[in-house]
Write an enzyme that holds these catalytic residues in place. Sequence first.
Site, PDB file in Angstrom:
ATOM      1  N   GLY A  46       0.694  -1.122   0.091  1.00 10.58           N
ATOM      2  CA  GLY A  46      -0.056   0.120  -0.108  1.00 10.58           C
ATOM      3  C   GLY A  46       0.832   1.228  -0.136  1.00 10.58           C
ATOM      4  CD  GLN A  51       3.664   5.940   2.563  1.00 11.59           C
ATOM      5  OE1 GLN A  51       2.708   5.261   2.075  1.00 11.59           O
ATOM      6  NE2 GLN A  51       4.620   5.282   2.973  1.00 11.59           N
ATOM      7  CB  CYS A  88       5.424   2.249   7.082  1.00  9.56           C
ATOM      8  SG  CYS A  88       5.064   3.880   6.327  1.00  9.56           S
ATOM      9  CG  LEU A  89       6.490   1.261   0.873  1.00 11.03           C
ATOM     10  CD1 LEU A  89       5.638   1.378  -0.257  1.00 11.03           C
ATOM     11  CD2 LEU A  89       7.629   0.065   0.665  1.00 11.03           C
ATOM     12  CG  HIS A 130      -0.459   1.607   7.219  1.00 11.85           C
ATOM     13  ND1 HIS A 130       0.558   1.028   8.152  1.00 11.85           N
ATOM     14  CD2 HIS A 130       0.143   2.650   6.268  1.00 11.85           C
ATOM     15  CE1 HIS A 130       1.767   1.725   7.793  1.00 11.85           C
ATOM     16  NE2 HIS A 130       1.734   2.498   6.847  1.00 11.85           N
ATOM     17  CD  GLU A 131      -1.161   2.346   2.611  1.00  9.69           C
ATOM     18  OE1 GLU A 131      -0.490   3.757   2.726  1.00  9.69           O
ATOM     19  OE2 GLU A 131      -0.492   1.582   2.945  1.00  9.69           O
ATOM     20  CG  HIS A 134       0.394   7.093   5.465  1.00  8.33           C
ATOM     21  ND1 HIS A 134       1.519   7.636   6.058  1.00  8.33           N
ATOM     22  CD2 HIS A 134       0.622   5.709   5.303  1.00  8.33           C
ATOM     23  CE1 HIS A 134       2.580   6.525   6.176  1.00  8.33           C
ATOM     24  NE2 HIS A 134       1.935   5.512   5.541  1.00  8.33           N
TER      25      HIS A 134
HETATM   26 ZN    ZN Z   1       2.901   3.693   5.691  1.00  7.81          ZN
END
Ligand code: ZN
Length: 157
Positions: A46, A51, A88-89, A130-131, A134
């Site tokens: 995701g 991000q 998380c990326l 999670h997304e 953000h």
């Molecule tokens: Zn993340």
Amino acid sequence: MAHKTILEGTNPRLRSTSRPVRKINQHILDVLDDMGQTMYEERGVGLAAPQIGVFRRIVVLDVGDGIMELINPVIVSQEGQQREKEGCLSFGDERGYVLRPEKIVVRALDRNGQEKEYVGTGLLARVLAHEIDHLDGVLFVDKVVEWVEDEPADEAE
Ligand code: ZN
């Protein structure tokens, strides 16, 4: 399409609240394409627009059933609880256990401007939560109840 640089977790811009998309124009479609490419190339499940430095309410994800593109996602309901490992990326190999709803219902626009409703359980519920966090500047590290030590990364959001 272009691969975008992912902001690192310590970047204060990740704490911004993203603005809703008012019109799905070519710019927004390009953002969706860039997000999809970046998510796959980074081997994530995701990715949220902030991000990649785009502070609009857009997320993409793929938990194994193909890409899902959500514009202006809103959580309609949530129930239950799951405690799973998360990454998380924006946070490299960091992993920790986070409590998330077991089931979540989300309403969002797709790239054609059609309103759709998504029902997620398990991994999908977790990634959706999670997304969407953000988009309000909330990061998974805020919610970790137990950090995972010395374990290879498997998936990241
Ligand atoms: Zn993340």
